[in-house]
Every structure is written in C-alpha cells, then in structure tokens.
Design a protein around this motif. Structure first.
Motif, PDB file in Angstrom:
ATOM      1  N   PHE A   1      58.358  43.928 -29.735  1.00 53.30           N
ATOM      2  CA  PHE A   1      59.472  44.541 -29.017  1.00 53.30           C
ATOM      3  C   PHE A   1      60.550  45.083 -29.949  1.00 53.30           C
ATOM      4  O   PHE A   1      61.608  45.510 -29.487  1.00 53.30           O
ATOM      5  CB  PHE A   1      60.088  43.523 -28.046  1.00 53.30           C
ATOM      6  CG  PHE A   1      59.143  43.104 -26.979  1.00 53.30           C
ATOM      7  CD1 PHE A   1      58.574  41.837 -26.975  1.00 53.30           C
ATOM      8  CD2 PHE A   1      58.790  43.992 -25.970  1.00 53.30           C
ATOM      9  CE1 PHE A   1      57.679  41.461 -25.989  1.00 53.30           C
ATOM     10  CE2 PHE A   1      57.905  43.613 -24.981  1.00 53.30           C
ATOM     11  CZ  PHE A   1      57.351  42.351 -24.987  1.00 53.30           C
ATOM     12  N   ASP A   2      60.300  45.102 -31.253  1.00 55.42           N
ATOM     13  CA  ASP A   2      61.227  45.656 -32.240  1.00 55.42           C
ATOM     14  C   ASP A   2      62.633  45.108 -32.068  1.00 55.42           C
ATOM     15  O   ASP A   2      63.617  45.844 -32.053  1.00 55.42           O
ATOM     16  CB  ASP A   2      61.242  47.192 -32.149  1.00 55.42           C
ATOM     17  CG  ASP A   2      59.991  47.765 -32.781  1.00 55.42           C
ATOM     18  OD1 ASP A   2      59.461  48.749 -32.258  1.00 55.42           O
ATOM     19  OD2 ASP A   2      59.550  47.191 -33.797  1.00 55.42           O
ATOM     20  N   LEU A   3      62.736  43.788 -31.924  1.00 54.57           N
ATOM     21  CA  LEU A   3      64.049  43.180 -31.776  1.00 54.57           C
ATOM     22  C   LEU A   3      64.643  42.924 -33.147  1.00 54.57           C
ATOM     23  O   LEU A   3      63.926  42.811 -34.134  1.00 54.57           O
ATOM     24  CB  LEU A   3      63.914  41.846 -31.026  1.00 54.57           C
ATOM     25  CG  LEU A   3      63.280  41.944 -29.662  1.00 54.57           C
ATOM     26  CD1 LEU A   3      62.863  40.573 -29.193  1.00 54.57           C
ATOM     27  CD2 LEU A   3      64.259  42.580 -28.695  1.00 54.57           C
TER      28      LEU A   3
ATOM     29  N   ARG B   1      57.615  48.519 -41.389  1.00 51.85           N
ATOM     30  CA  ARG B   1      58.411  47.416 -40.841  1.00 51.85           C
ATOM     31  C   ARG B   1      59.020  46.632 -41.979  1.00 51.85           C
ATOM     32  O   ARG B   1      58.300  46.197 -42.881  1.00 51.85           O
ATOM     33  CB  ARG B   1      57.525  46.520 -39.998  1.00 51.85           C
ATOM     34  CG  ARG B   1      58.302  45.474 -39.215  1.00 51.85           C
ATOM     35  CD  ARG B   1      57.377  44.475 -38.580  1.00 51.85           C
ATOM     36  NE  ARG B   1      56.630  45.013 -37.488  1.00 51.85           N
ATOM     37  CZ  ARG B   1      55.385  44.649 -37.175  1.00 51.85           C
ATOM     38  NH1 ARG B   1      54.776  43.754 -37.889  1.00 51.85           N
ATOM     39  NH2 ARG B   1      54.756  45.176 -36.146  1.00 51.85           N
ATOM     40  N   LEU B   2      60.337  46.417 -41.927  1.00 54.35           N
ATOM     41  CA  LEU B   2      61.013  45.653 -42.970  1.00 54.35           C
ATOM     42  C   LEU B   2      61.556  44.353 -42.388  1.00 54.35           C
ATOM     43  O   LEU B   2      62.093  44.344 -41.282  1.00 54.35           O
ATOM     44  CB  LEU B   2      62.170  46.435 -43.572  1.00 54.35           C
ATOM     45  CG  LEU B   2      61.824  47.612 -44.464  1.00 54.35           C
ATOM     46  CD1 LEU B   2      61.693  48.867 -43.644  1.00 54.35           C
ATOM     47  CD2 LEU B   2      62.879  47.793 -45.524  1.00 54.35           C
ATOM     48  N   SER B   3      61.425  43.265 -43.143  1.00 54.19           N
ATOM     49  CA  SER B   3      62.008  41.981 -42.721  1.00 54.19           C
ATOM     50  C   SER B   3      62.997  41.562 -43.786  1.00 54.19           C
ATOM     51  O   SER B   3      62.751  40.675 -44.589  1.00 54.19           O
ATOM     52  CB  SER B   3      60.905  40.933 -42.574  1.00 54.19           C
ATOM     53  OG  SER B   3      59.851  41.408 -41.801  1.00 54.19           O
ATOM     54  N   ILE B   4      64.180  42.215 -43.758  1.00 57.72           N
ATOM     55  CA  ILE B   4      65.133  42.020 -44.857  1.00 57.72           C
ATOM     56  C   ILE B   4      65.736  40.621 -44.816  1.00 57.72           C
ATOM     57  O   ILE B   4      65.872  39.941 -45.820  1.00 57.72           O
ATOM     58  CB  ILE B   4      66.246  43.082 -44.783  1.00 57.72           C
ATOM     59  CG1 ILE B   4      65.610  44.468 -44.695  1.00 57.72           C
ATOM     60  CG2 ILE B   4      67.143  42.986 -46.005  1.00 57.72           C
ATOM     61  CD1 ILE B   4      66.612  45.560 -44.478  1.00 57.72           C
ATOM     62  N   LYS B   5      66.100  40.164 -43.598  1.00 57.55           N
ATOM     63  CA  LYS B   5      66.769  38.861 -43.508  1.00 57.55           C
ATOM     64  C   LYS B   5      65.812  37.745 -43.906  1.00 57.55           C
ATOM     65  O   LYS B   5      66.209  36.759 -44.522  1.00 57.55           O
ATOM     66  CB  LYS B   5      67.256  38.635 -42.075  1.00 57.55           C
ATOM     67  CG  LYS B   5      68.500  39.384 -41.750  1.00 57.55           C
ATOM     68  CD  LYS B   5      69.307  38.720 -40.639  1.00 57.55           C
ATOM     69  CE  LYS B   5      70.388  39.690 -40.171  1.00 57.55           C
ATOM     70  NZ  LYS B   5      70.298  40.046 -38.766  1.00 57.55           N
ATOM     71  N   THR B   6      64.509  37.882 -43.562  1.00 55.02           N
ATOM     72  CA  THR B   6      63.543  36.853 -43.941  1.00 55.02           C
ATOM     73  C   THR B   6      63.417  36.767 -45.450  1.00 55.02           C
ATOM     74  O   THR B   6      63.301  35.703 -46.029  1.00 55.02           O
ATOM     75  CB  THR B   6      62.161  37.182 -43.343  1.00 55.02           C
ATOM     76  OG1 THR B   6      62.331  37.629 -42.023  1.00 55.02           O
ATOM     77  CG2 THR B   6      61.259  35.985 -43.395  1.00 55.02           C
TER      78      THR B   6
ATOM     79  N   VAL C   1      63.958  45.877 -38.476  1.00 55.15           N
ATOM     80  CA  VAL C   1      64.035  47.299 -38.762  1.00 55.15           C
ATOM     81  C   VAL C   1      62.645  47.894 -38.888  1.00 55.15           C
ATOM     82  O   VAL C   1      61.860  47.452 -39.725  1.00 55.15           O
ATOM     83  CB  VAL C   1      64.774  47.497 -40.108  1.00 55.15           C
ATOM     84  CG1 VAL C   1      64.776  48.860 -40.606  1.00 55.15           C
ATOM     85  CG2 VAL C   1      66.133  46.862 -40.029  1.00 55.15           C
ATOM     86  N   SER C   2      62.323  48.839 -38.031  1.00 56.15           N
ATOM     87  CA  SER C   2      61.033  49.512 -38.185  1.00 56.15           C
ATOM     88  C   SER C   2      61.200  50.975 -37.828  1.00 56.15           C
ATOM     89  O   SER C   2      62.089  51.331 -37.049  1.00 56.15           O
ATOM     90  CB  SER C   2      59.991  48.858 -37.278  1.00 56.15           C
ATOM     91  OG  SER C   2      60.310  49.079 -35.931  1.00 56.15           O
TER      92      SER C   2
END
Lengths: 226, 630
Positions: free
Chosen positions: B359-361, A31-36, A84-85
């Motif tokens: 929910f992979d939003l 799981r990527l949190s690019i915007k964060t 994105v995951s």
C-alpha cells in the motif's frame, strides 16, 4: 507564439507522462527504506534527492554504454509515494519520445549497483529495484574447512594422551615384574620380612586413614593381646 | 610368607585376617566369606568419596535432564508437574538408588558377580544389565559425535546454521532450506544428511564417522586406567556442566522475551494432575534419569571403601539430579521465551513490511501496536487489494510459538542453536553449550562403559589372558564399528529405534527383579544386617517400606502401562524427514525394523529366565554326577 509554446509544452508533458507511468514498458519501480537503514540519521526524501537519483541513473547509463549522451533530463520519475517508492524510465537522448530498452538499463544498474547504493548510504536490501534480482554474495570459504582444523587439533591431543598412558602403563608393569622377581630372590635368602595378612601383602592395600566403624570399636577387647 | 606378629586387628574392617573375616560375615552366607578370601589382588578404589559422588552425579546428570525434563514439565502442567515429580523421587528414586549402591558396595563386584552372590539363579539379571548397557553405549556415543560436530563448527563467523546456503546459480537460497529454517536444514541435511525413510540406508557419512571415532577415543582415554583415570575425569565432567548452566542462566534471564517463556511454562496447570499420564511420565523420568538397572551404579559402588556411607550419597545424588533437572528447565524455558519472542517479532515485522510495500505507506506508520487497527482500516479502504494479500498475511501469535514443545535431539540441536545464533557473541555461547552437552554425554558414557567393563575385569578367565587396557580397547572398538550404522543416512532412524526401545521395558523388568531379589530372596533382614555392619547405622523404616512394597508396586504398574501402551498402539510408527516439504512426516516401520525392536527387547529380558534355567540345569548335572560317584 505563446500558443505554440504551450502546445509544445503540453505535448512534451503528455509524452513524458505516457513514457513514465506504473507498469509502462521499460519502466522500473524503485523502493527505498531509508528509516530502516539509517534510523535516526535518516534523511527526508525531497526534490534534491530525486535530482541525485536522476544524476546517478544518468551516470550509470554513461558508464555502461560509454556514450556520453545521456542527460539528467533523460531520466523521468513519476508516482512518488510516501513509502518512498517511485517509477522511472530513461529516455533515449537522441529521440525524446522513446525509452532505452529495459535490458540496457538493468545491465547498467547491475554494473554500478555499489556506487548507486553508496550514494544514498543504503544497501541492496534497502534500495530495491523491484525487477532486478540481486545476486547474493557467496560466503567466504577457506581452503580447508575450519572444523577439520579443530578436529585435527583435538584428535592429536587425545591420541597423544592415550599413547602416553598406554606406554607408562607398560613401563610400570615391567618395573613391577622386575621388582617382584627381585623380591622373590630376596625372600628366598630370608632377608625381607613382609607383613602379609590373609595372603595379601600389606603394601598393596590402601592403608589410608579410615574411619572407625562403630560396630567394631567395641570388639577390640575380645581379642587377647599377643 | 607370613612373619610372626603380623596378625593384629586394625580399626576399620579391612585389616582383619581370615578369622576375623569369617566372624564378620558369620551372620551372612558362607559364600561371601569364601569370596573375600579369594581376593588375591586388592580391588582398585576411588581416591576419596568425593570421586565416587562425582562419578555418580556425572553419570546420572545427563542429557535427559536437559532435553527431556523441560518437555515433560511443559506438557504436563508446568509448575504443577513438580508435585508428582517430587513424590516419585521420594517413593521410587531415592530407595532404588540406595538399593543399587548398597548392593554394589556390599558385594564389591560388578553386576554379574553381585547378583550371582545374592542368588546363583540370578546371574541372568547381571547379564541382562550388561546387555542393556552394551546396547546403550552403542548408540549413545553418537550423540557425543554430534556434539563434537557442532562444537567444531562453532569456530566460524557467522555460525554455519545462521544462514541458508546459496543455490547453484546464486540467485537465492537452497530450496530445502527455504521451506524450513536454516537451523533445521543444518541439522537434517548438513549434519545427518538424512534419507527420506528407514529403507533407504544410504552411505556412511565420513564426517560423522570421524566424529564418532573421536568420541570413542575420548571415552577410551577416560577409562583406560580404570578408577584412577575415571576418578580424575569425573571432576571435570560433573562440574563443567554446572558452570555452563549458570552462565546460561544469567544470559538466558537477561535475554529479551525470556520472561514470557518462564511465565508461560511455569504457570501451574493443576488440572493435568488428574491425567494419569502425568504421574506415569514423572515416574518414568525419575527412573530413567537416575540410570537404574544398567549396572553402572553397582559398578561404581563396588570400587568403594566398604565403610562408605552410601545412604547419604544416595540421597545427595538423587537430590542433585532432580535439582539439576529443574535448574536446566529454567534455562531452557528462558531460551524458549527468547526464541518465541524473536520469531513472533520477526513475523510481525514481515507482516508490516508486506503491508507497507503493497500500500506504499510511509515507513514507521505501521508499528506492532497499531497493526490491528491499521489492518482494519486498510481492509475497509482498499478491500480488493487486501483480499488479494490475505493468504500471505500470517496470524502471528506468541502462544503458538511458545506452544511448540520439543524434546530430544530436536531440542538440543535445533531449538538451542536457533536461539544461540540470535545472541551477541554467538560463537562463545555456542562453544560453551556444546562443550556442556559433550561433558554430560561423556559422563554418562563413562558409567555405561564401567557397567560393561567391571563384570569383564571381575572374571578371572578374561583378566588372566588380557590386560585391562586391551579389554577396554576391544569393547570401545567393537562399539565404534557397530556405531557406524548410526552415521549412515538412515542412521537417525535407527538411533530413534534404539533410543525408544533398547532400554525401556528391559530396565523396568531388571529393576523389579533386583528389588524382589534383595527383599525376598536374599532377605530384607539379612540385607539390613549387612548394611548395619557396613555403615554402622540402623536402616530407617522408610527404606524398608519403600523397598518391600512401594517401589515394586510402582514398577509393576509402570510395566503394565508400557505393555498395554505397546499392545494398544498397534503398528509402531516413526517420524521421517521429508526434504520436499521441509518437515517431518509419520511413517510405519518396515517389518525388519520391527524384528530388530523385538530382538532388542527380547535379548535383554530373556537373559533373566535363561540364566536361572542354566544354573538350575548345571546344579542338577552336578548333583547327578555327585550321586553317581557316591
């Protein structure tokens, strides 16, 4: 000829679909949190980024097992979402039908976590491998705790102050004793006249400029002048 | 040896000789004239009246202004609480403060000597004051020790209470810290190392013992030379807290979400005015905030120049004390607002993250604004998964965060440190804040110790044998040794016992007896004449009515309320920290703790009747001896 090719292709794709699917054996969710992480500088996740990811996984596997056989094509990605995951597996380079055991992949990722993170400009928190728990780095502890140092400084200042005051008090007391014996000697000789009122020497009274108490202002007339 | 011509009346009252003294006090008792002639050594004085005012402010403005008044304001109607507060200030606070200052300045002795002069049967009142001050100084300095501890730990980056420590295999945070917050964990585990109940005493914590010793050394340094040293120290302890409060006011008002706190807390809820508890809390707060009945004010005033205008000073000190309370509550409420908003937004962010991950939003699709609509949509679209998720989804509410009302050490050390860790340059604000707490605490300690030391230094029997430094050192040493009880693992529970019961009931009784003694035993008219002689102005009817009727009636009603409250509550309970749950639980006091509470209250209140009884017996014996001789 075409039929054989088609058959082979479908077999391969079916096989890869079977190998890489959510909760498959030896598959990991990423799981990527690019915007964060990057805010306005965030990049979009597209096929090029996926290619980079596959390359990093292959790199990690190569470094870990020091067998230079893992190819980018051995890393399979699937179920990419908007989050994105996605899920990925690493297939065995010698046989395309089996996957590398999860423990090996996990160890490879742990070894190269820093490199993988920095390739994507992310951190442990924003690039998560869900089954792989991160070890938290311990806080830096100096040899002597900082608070003891500050405590020591303050304590020495306070003790110095106390010692100074006590010593100066003792010295003043000694000087006063010496003075009073001197004065008594002088008094006996009749040389010093000290104004004394009501048994209290005037010098010890604080004769600072006081203010006139209205009740008494009128009383001065009562006394006959001396 | 007296030289001729030295006898001449000077302006002001101090210059007079024996004859003038007798003339001055001819209207009063002969006792006082005799005691004035007894003065062989001049009494130490404040260098200027400003030192006296600063000393009183430093004593009165203490931790209660910072950690009790905001709580009361929040609980009893926000802005509306100011109405009973101001009324009680006018009816109870100012008159009683003026009374104590006037008694001290007039009698020029500590509490025991002063009340003995008023009536020999009242020496017990002075002794009771000293006993209560002794109890207070035993436990109050532990707060300074805690302030030192936090102050020393503020010199680290990051602040030690900002994050939880890691557990032994470094896979996560400490279990106890996970259940509660990092600031609570730092307070309960790393500062206090608190035990689960009062019965399990545990060991003395050496770190806290060191800080307590340091706190007592600081107090000793300040009182070592009597008024000479105390007078200089109070300049700092009175003014530094205001500097810090102003800095915090500016910082607090500019914090994100501070306005939420201010609006919520200050909106007056006028229906609380009909609740009798509101009025009782206002009266109690004024009473204890000014520090009446401990003998400290009498002690401070006894070092005054006798023509000092203590009426003006009484009004100034009580007004400054109340204004500081209100000022401190503005700062506290803005901090509350900041903390509540921060927690509320963290809660919302946690919910958003949870929903996004499940929910992979896409990132950024869920914001605080569209959260409720998205939740409904998701509930409709994926009902099964949403139902599974439901127990983890917390309902985040700003009001719930703002409603957490805290007082006492919890507010000062937990809530404030939680707010500080989220500010930028948190080390600076932390240092400033705990330095302010330290100044407030030491200022109050100086008054308490003065209340104990002044009667001791007044007595000839003790001063002839030991010097002032030795007496002060001895008092500090004894208090420090006894104070080690509060550094044990169960120490905080004993602290709560002392805090709640050592001073409350006894003080009410002491001040009641004081007021009745001055008005009815000594005589209000005689006192009025003395004040006229001292200050040079006639006593206003307002003071006379308050002293004679309003304040005693108010104190009697407070006293009755407290007694009925104690009786009706039945068993007394306390809050104990449960480390397995990570929160406070209520327990009953064991029997020996109840015995200690009873002893605390009895030992100070019983001094008053015992003192009267002993004097009566002594007079009887003297009379019998005289009659047998005759």
């Amino acid at each position: 000829m075409l039929g054989v090719l088609l058959l082979a292709f479908s077999v391969v794709s079916v096989a890869s679909a079977e190998l890489c699917k959510p909760d498959a054996q030896n598959a990991f969710k990423v799981r990527l949190s690019i915007k964060t992480a990057l805010g306005d500088n965030a990049y979009a996740w597209d096929a090029n980024e996926e290619y980079l990811f596959k390359a990093m996984m292959a790199f990690a596997m190569r470094r870990y097992s020091s067998k230079s056989t893992t190819q980018i094509s051995n890393v399979l990605l699937c179920n990419v979402t908007d989050r994105v995951s996605f899920w990925f597996v690493v297939t065995d380079s010698s046989k395309n039908t089996t996957t590398v055991p999860g423990s090996e992949v996990e160890a490879a990722i742990r070894m190269n976590r820093n490199r993988i993170n920095s390739a994507f400009l992310l951190s442990d928190k924003t690039l998560q491998f869900l089954k792989i728990s991160t070890t938290l780095s311990p806080p830096v502890e100096p040899s002597t705790p900082v608070w003891l140092i500050v405590f020591g400084v303050v304590l020495s200042l306070i003790v110095a102050g106390i010692v100074f005051l006590v010593v100066s008090g003792i010295r003043k007391h000694k000087k006063k004793n010496k003075e009073s014996t001197e004065r008594e000697n002088l008094e006996e000789k009749g040389e010093v006249t000290i104004t004394i009122e009501n048994g209290i020497p005037c010098e010890t009274l604080d004769l600072k400029a006081g203010h006139v108490n209205g009740v008494f202002a009128a009383d001065d007339e009562r006394f006959t002048s001396l | 040896r007296q030289s001729p011509g030295s006898y001449s009346p000077k302006p002001g009252w101090r210059g007079g000789g024996a004859g003038l003294a007798e003339h001055l006090w001819a209207g009063s008792s002969n006792r006082t004239a005799a005691h004035l002639q007894d003065m062989e050594k001049a009494r130490p004085l404040w260098d200027n009246p400003l030192q006296f005012v600063f000393a009183c402010i430093s004593y009165a403005v203490g931790l209660g202004n910072v950690w009790r008044f905001p709580y009361l304001c929040q609980m009893y109607g926000g802005g509306g609480f100011l109405i009973p507060y101001v009324i009680m200030l006018v009816v109870e606070g100012m008159p009683l403060l003026y009374l104590e200052l006037a008694v001290g300045q007039r009698m020029r002795k500590g509490s025991i000597g002063a009340w003995k002069i008023i009536s020999p049967y009242l020496c017990g009142v002075g002794v009771a004051s000293v006993v209560v001050s002794f109890f207070l100084s035993m436990y109050y300095n532990v707060i300074n020790a805690w302030a030192f501890w936090y102050l020393f730990h503020s010199f680290q980056d990051p602040l030690p209470w900002a994050t939880c420590p890691l557990n032994s295999n470094r896979t996560g945070y400490e279990e106890e810290c996970e259940k509660t917050s990092s600031t609570q964990y730092f307070w309960y585990r790393q500062t206090l190392n608190i035990s689960p109940s009062l019965e399990t005493s545990g060991n003395v914590q050496w770190e806290q013992a060191l800080c307590l010793t340091l706190a007592w050394l600081v107090v000793y340094l300040c009182i070592l030379r009597g008024t000479a040293s105390t007078g200089k120290v109070v300049y700092v302890t009175a003014s530094l807290p205001y500097c810090v409060l102003i800095i915090y006011l500016i910082r607090g008002l500019t914090l994100h979400g501070a306005v939420n706190g201010l609006i919520y807390m200050f909106t007056p809820k006028l229906e609380q005015l009909s609740n009798p508890k509101t009025w009782i809390s206002a009266a109690t707060q004024i009473f204890f905030s000014l520090g009446l009945g401990f003998g400290s004010l009498i002690a401070f005033a006894s070092y005054n120049d006798p023509s000092n205008n203590c009426e003006r000073h009484a009004i100034i000190v009580s007004l400054i004390n109340s204004t500081t309370s209100i000022f401190a509550s503005i700062v506290t409420f803005s901090i509350y607002g900041f903390k509540a908003t921060f927690n509320y937004e963290s809660c919302i962010n946690k919910v958003i993250l949870l929903l996004m991950n499940t929910f992979d939003l896409e990132e950024g699709s869920l914001t605080a604004d569209n959260l409720s609509e998205m939740k409904d949509y998701l509930m409709a679209a994926h009902p099964q998964e949403y139902a599974q998720l439901l127990p983890q989804l917390k309902n985040c509410s700003l009001e719930a965060e703002l409603d957490t009302a805290v007082q006492g050490t919890g507010l000062a050390f937990i809530v404030y440190s939680e707010a500080i860790k989220n500010m930028e340059v948190s080390q600076l604000y932390s240092v400033l804040y705990f330095a302010m707490l330290l100044m407030l605490g030491i200022g109050s300690m100086l008054g308490n110790i003065a209340a104990i030391l002044t009667p001791l230094t007044d007595s000839k029997a003790i001063t002839s044998r030991f010097s002032k430094e030795v007496i002060s050192g001895f008092v500090c040493f004894i208090n420090c040794i006894i104070g080690l009880i509060f550094t044990m693992e169960a120490g905080n529970y004993w602290f709560d016992i002392f805090n709640d019961y050592a001073a409350t009931l006894s003080l009410l009784l002491i001040v009641l007896v004081e007021t009745i003694a001055v008005c009815y035993i000594y005589g209000l008219r005689r006192f009025e004449k003395d004040l006229h002689t001292m200050i040079g102005r006639k006593l206003n009817w307002y003071w006379k009515t308050m002293w004679a009727f309003a304040s005693p009636l108010l104190i009697i009603s407070l006293f009755i309320f407290y007694l009925t409250d104690y009786i009706l509550t039945g068993t007394l309970q306390y809050q104990a920290w449960d480390s397995t749950q990570g929160q406070l639980v209520t327990r009953d006091y064991p029997s020996y703790a109840l015995a200690v509470i009873g002893l605390l209250v009895a030992s100070s209140t019983m001094c008053i009747p015992l003192g009267a009884l002993l004097t009566f017996i002594r007079k009887r014996l003297k009379r019998e001896r005289v009659s047998t001789v005759a």
